[in-house]
Design an enzyme around this catalytic site. Structure first.
Site, PDB file in Angstrom:
ATOM      1  N   HIS A   1      -2.604  -2.448  -9.701  1.00 27.94           N
ATOM      2  CA  HIS A   1      -3.128  -1.653  -8.624  1.00 27.94           C
ATOM      3  C   HIS A   1      -4.434  -2.974  -8.760  1.00 27.94           C
ATOM      4  O   HIS A   1      -4.690  -3.122  -9.855  1.00 27.94           O
ATOM      5  CB  HIS A   1      -3.758  -0.711  -9.253  1.00 27.94           C
ATOM      6  CG  HIS A   1      -4.905   0.349  -7.848  1.00 27.94           C
ATOM      7  ND1 HIS A   1      -5.441  -0.169  -7.783  1.00 27.94           N
ATOM      8  CD2 HIS A   1      -3.790   1.063  -7.147  1.00 27.94           C
ATOM      9  CE1 HIS A   1      -5.618   0.898  -6.640  1.00 27.94           C
ATOM     10  NE2 HIS A   1      -5.341   1.996  -6.436  1.00 27.94           N
TER      11      HIS A   1
ATOM     12  N   HIS B   1       0.975  -1.190  -0.415  1.00 24.10           N
ATOM     13  CA  HIS B   1      -0.049  -0.086   0.136  1.00 24.10           C
ATOM     14  C   HIS B   1       1.115   1.338  -0.121  1.00 24.10           C
ATOM     15  O   HIS B   1       1.686   1.222  -1.314  1.00 24.10           O
ATOM     16  CB  HIS B   1      -0.832  -0.155   1.296  1.00 24.10           C
ATOM     17  CG  HIS B   1      -1.759   0.777   1.718  1.00 24.10           C
ATOM     18  ND1 HIS B   1      -2.393   1.840   0.367  1.00 24.10           N
ATOM     19  CD2 HIS B   1      -3.373   1.648   2.185  1.00 24.10           C
ATOM     20  CE1 HIS B   1      -3.402   1.877   0.466  1.00 24.10           C
ATOM     21  NE2 HIS B   1      -3.568   2.735   2.136  1.00 24.10           N
TER      22      HIS B   1
ATOM     23  N   ASP C   1       2.519   5.219  -6.067  1.00 26.96           N
ATOM     24  CA  ASP C   1       3.860   6.066  -5.833  1.00 26.96           C
ATOM     25  C   ASP C   1       5.292   5.748  -6.710  1.00 26.96           C
ATOM     26  O   ASP C   1       6.305   6.196  -5.672  1.00 26.96           O
ATOM     27  CB  ASP C   1       3.511   4.628  -4.578  1.00 26.96           C
ATOM     28  CG  ASP C   1       2.482   4.629  -3.381  1.00 26.96           C
ATOM     29  OD1 ASP C   1       2.857   6.021  -3.429  1.00 26.96           O
ATOM     30  OD2 ASP C   1       1.773   3.568  -3.313  1.00 26.96           O
TER      31      ASP C   1
HETATM   32  C1  LIG Z   1      -1.124  -3.370  -5.663  1.00 23.72           C
HETATM   33  C2  LIG Z   1      -1.376  -4.392  -5.359  1.00 23.72           C
HETATM   34  C3  LIG Z   1      -0.957  -5.044  -4.686  1.00 23.72           C
HETATM   35  C4  LIG Z   1      -2.522  -4.889  -6.295  1.00 23.72           C
HETATM   36  O1  LIG Z   1      -2.570  -6.455  -5.479  1.00 23.72           O
HETATM   37  P1  LIG Z   1      -3.816  -7.288  -6.221  1.00 23.72           P
HETATM   38  O2  LIG Z   1      -5.049  -6.720  -6.600  1.00 23.72           O
HETATM   39  O3  LIG Z   1      -3.107  -8.217  -4.863  1.00 23.72           O
HETATM   40  O4  LIG Z   1      -3.184  -8.362  -7.718  1.00 23.72           O
HETATM   41  P2  LIG Z   1      -1.940  -9.264  -7.568  1.00 23.72           P
HETATM   42  O5  LIG Z   1      -1.272  -9.729  -6.594  1.00 23.72           O
HETATM   43  O6  LIG Z   1      -3.066 -10.226  -7.065  1.00 23.72           O
HETATM   44  O7  LIG Z   1      -1.717  -9.410  -8.756  1.00 23.72           O
HETATM   45  C5  LIG Z   1      -2.122  -9.874 -10.091  1.00 23.72           C
HETATM   46  C6  LIG Z   1      -1.087 -10.233 -11.235  1.00 23.72           C
HETATM   47  O8  LIG Z   1      -0.136  -9.604 -11.754  1.00 23.72           O
HETATM   48  C7  LIG Z   1       1.100  -9.272 -11.291  1.00 23.72           C
HETATM   49  N1  LIG Z   1       1.389  -8.183 -10.633  1.00 23.72           N
HETATM   50  C8  LIG Z   1       1.076  -7.563 -10.361  1.00 23.72           C
HETATM   51  N2  LIG Z   1       1.552  -6.914  -9.798  1.00 23.72           N
HETATM   52  C9  LIG Z   1       2.393  -6.465  -9.413  1.00 23.72           C
HETATM   53  C10 LIG Z   1       3.948  -6.081  -9.765  1.00 23.72           C
HETATM   54  N3  LIG Z   1       4.039  -4.558  -9.458  1.00 23.72           N
HETATM   55  N4  LIG Z   1       4.517  -6.046 -10.436  1.00 23.72           N
HETATM   56  C11 LIG Z   1       4.595  -7.473 -11.089  1.00 23.72           C
HETATM   57  N5  LIG Z   1       3.605  -7.862 -10.853  1.00 23.72           N
HETATM   58  C12 LIG Z   1       2.831  -8.036 -10.640  1.00 23.72           C
HETATM   59  C13 LIG Z   1       1.623 -10.487  -9.802  1.00 23.72           C
HETATM   60  O9  LIG Z   1       1.710 -11.005  -9.809  1.00 23.72           O
HETATM   61  C14 LIG Z   1      -0.162 -11.055 -10.104  1.00 23.72           C
HETATM   62  O10 LIG Z   1       0.359 -12.187 -11.187  1.00 23.72           O
HETATM   63  P3  LIG Z   1      -0.312 -13.790 -11.626  1.00 23.72           P
HETATM   64  O11 LIG Z   1      -1.878 -13.484 -12.019  1.00 23.72           O
HETATM   65  O12 LIG Z   1       0.877 -14.718 -12.448  1.00 23.72           O
HETATM   66  O13 LIG Z   1      -0.714 -14.742 -10.705  1.00 23.72           O
HETATM   67  C15 LIG Z   1       0.132  -5.316  -7.139  1.00 23.72           C
HETATM   68  O14 LIG Z   1       0.088  -4.677  -7.757  1.00 23.72           O
HETATM   69  C16 LIG Z   1       1.819  -5.181  -6.128  1.00 23.72           C
HETATM   70  O15 LIG Z   1       1.798  -5.417  -4.967  1.00 23.72           O
HETATM   71  N6  LIG Z   1       1.788  -3.771  -6.978  1.00 23.72           N
HETATM   72  C17 LIG Z   1       3.860  -3.123  -5.947  1.00 23.72           C
HETATM   73  C18 LIG Z   1       2.753  -2.743  -4.434  1.00 23.72           C
HETATM   74  C19 LIG Z   1       2.731  -1.320  -5.509  1.00 23.72           C
HETATM   75  O16 LIG Z   1       2.833  -0.406  -6.103  1.00 23.72           O
HETATM   76  N7  LIG Z   1       1.615  -0.721  -4.053  1.00 23.72           N
HETATM   77  C20 LIG Z   1       1.099   0.385  -4.862  1.00 23.72           C
HETATM   78  C21 LIG Z   1      -0.601   0.493  -4.721  1.00 23.72           C
HETATM   79  S1  LIG Z   1      -1.010   2.264  -5.128  1.00 23.72           S
END
Ligand SMILES: CC(C)(COP(=O)(O)OP(=O)(O)OC[C@H]1O[C@@H](n2cnc3c(N)ncnc32)[C@H](O)[C@@H]1OP(=O)(O)O)[C@@H](O)C(=O)NCCC(=O)NCCS
Length: 384
Positions: free
Chosen positions: A266, A227, A320
């Protein structure tokens, strides 16, 4: 015996797609990459509004009149000072503790000093909300100065919310242009639907707990790297990558190892986050102006590699990715990036809390129990 075993088909991991509240505060169009606060698009607010005005809009539903804005701004300015006991607490906490942990503790402690602490009327909740919004920047700036062994700089009533924070961090009055860009960053962070920290504030308030407890929950939730903590990690990643030429290998290797690239992806957006687009413009502008483009070049290349790998999946930069790159130019240290996110988001948190209380119902979801049943109790002396 019928144990708690709701329908498996209703299970939504991470509450994805679950509608948990009704709100008129902000809305996201994840497909088109649009964000509105009270119906007004974020680009217009970034261009024309101020953090104070946007906060009023989020809290009360309409743009203020001239008088309403003047009164609200004055109220925020007058409430900036924190009780001296809070400064004592900040001085006593370990100076190497993360500023988000300190913020969480300080907000929780602030609640015990609030003159309205024993009242739970809507009026007293609004006063508490305004005190929290006004005092979070003071706590964050004091935390920074204390951890660096510097004298704290009390807030100045001469300055806007954004300008005053930059002043309290550095001790110098920032120029109007930099203060404006920082103000825009606060506007962009002010609200974002039912994100994890806002949701946790609602869970807490839904028990009819107090607003300080709700905001303490929210700060603890924002801290996590998935987050608000992602902005700090983006700068770590840029430092690790080092030069634009290393980007491609670094990102491809990280993705191969199933690592998440911080500042991308996201739950709601399947398009470019509009907040990232605005911040990117300022990151580029400031880097070009200072003739130090390495960070922006790395960021551009990361975007290009991520696009190649993930465009189909709808993973784009989020807010971010560029916020820290912008904050660096204002002398804000990396450890303050997530607390700065909180300085903006606290407006959204209190607005949602005030809104939710108008039609409150306690949050109480259920879990699918997948543990054993009919297990016999074994007295301790008989256990192996
Ligand atoms: C924001 C976030 C937590 C959303 O999580 P979510 O909705 O649960 O999405 P998921 O983690 O299920 O991701 C879906 C798919 O995309 C991939 N993915 C998502 N964000 C990714 C990233 N930043 N880098 C690489 N792969 C990513 C996941 O590995 C997953 O792949 P899969 O389908 O092969 O398992 C996630 O994108 C993330 O961890 N981002 C990095 C942290 C970040 O920047 N957070 C700030 C948010 S404003």
């Amino acid at each position: 015996m019928a144990f708690d075993s709701p329908d498996v088909q209703n299970y939504a991991r991470g509450l994805e797609g679950v509608i948990a509240a009704i709100s008129a505060i902000s809305a996201i169009d994840g497909q088109e990459g649009k964000l509105v606060y009270r119906g007004i698009d974020i680009e217009s607010l970034a261009e024309h509004s101020t953090f104070e005005e946007t906060t009023y809009l989020l809290m009360f539903g309409d743009l203020p009149t001239r008088d309403e804005l003047a009164n609200f701004t004055m109220d925020l300015k007058e409430k900036r000072d924190v009780p001296h006991e809070i400064i004592d607490i900040l001085e006593k906490l370990p100076h190497d503790a993360h500023p988000m942990d300190i913020l969480k503790t300080a907000i929780s402690a602030l609640g015990t000093f609030d003159p309205d602490k024993d009242s739970d009327t809507r009026g007293s909740r609004i006063r508490k909300a305004i005190r929290i919004i006004a005092q979070v920047p003071t706590i964050v700036a004091y935390t920074h100065r204390i951890s660096e062994g510097l004298e704290i700089i009390p807030p100045s009533k001469k300055f806007s919310h954004a300008k005053n924070f930059l002043y309290m961090v550095s001790g110098e009055e920032p120029n109007e242009r930099d203060a404006k860009i920082f103000d825009i960053a606060l506007i962009l962070h002010a609200d974002h639907g039912l994100n994890a920290s806002t949701f946790s504030s609602l869970v807490t308030i839904s028990t009819l707990s107090d607003i300080y407890s709700a905001i303490t929950s929210a700060v603890g939730t924002l801290k996590g790297p998935l987050h608000g903590g992602a902005n700090e990690r983006v700068l770590d990643m840029l430092a690790e990558i080092g030069t634009p030429d290393n980007v491609e290998n670094y990102i491809k290797e990280a993705v191969e190892k199933k690592k998440k690239i911080m500042g991308f992806g996201h739950r709601v957006y399947r398009a470019y986050d509009p907040r990232a687009r605005i911040l990117r413009k300022y990151a580029e502008m400031l880097a070009t102006e200072r003739n130090e483009r390495s960070c922006c070049e790395m960021a551009n290349r990361i975007e290009a590699v991520m696009k190649e790998l993930f465009e189909e999946k709808g993973i784009f930069p989020n807010v971010d990715f560029y916020s820290g790159v912008v904050y660096r130019w204002f002398g804000i240290p990396k450890r303050l990036f997530t607390p700065v996110f909180a300085i903006g988001r606290v407006s959204g948190w209190v607005s949602h809390v005030l809104e939710y209380l108008q039609a409150n119902r306690i949050f109480r979801p259920r879990a699918i129990y997948n543990g054993p049943i009919d297990v016999e109790y074994i007295p301790i002396e008989e256990r192996s």
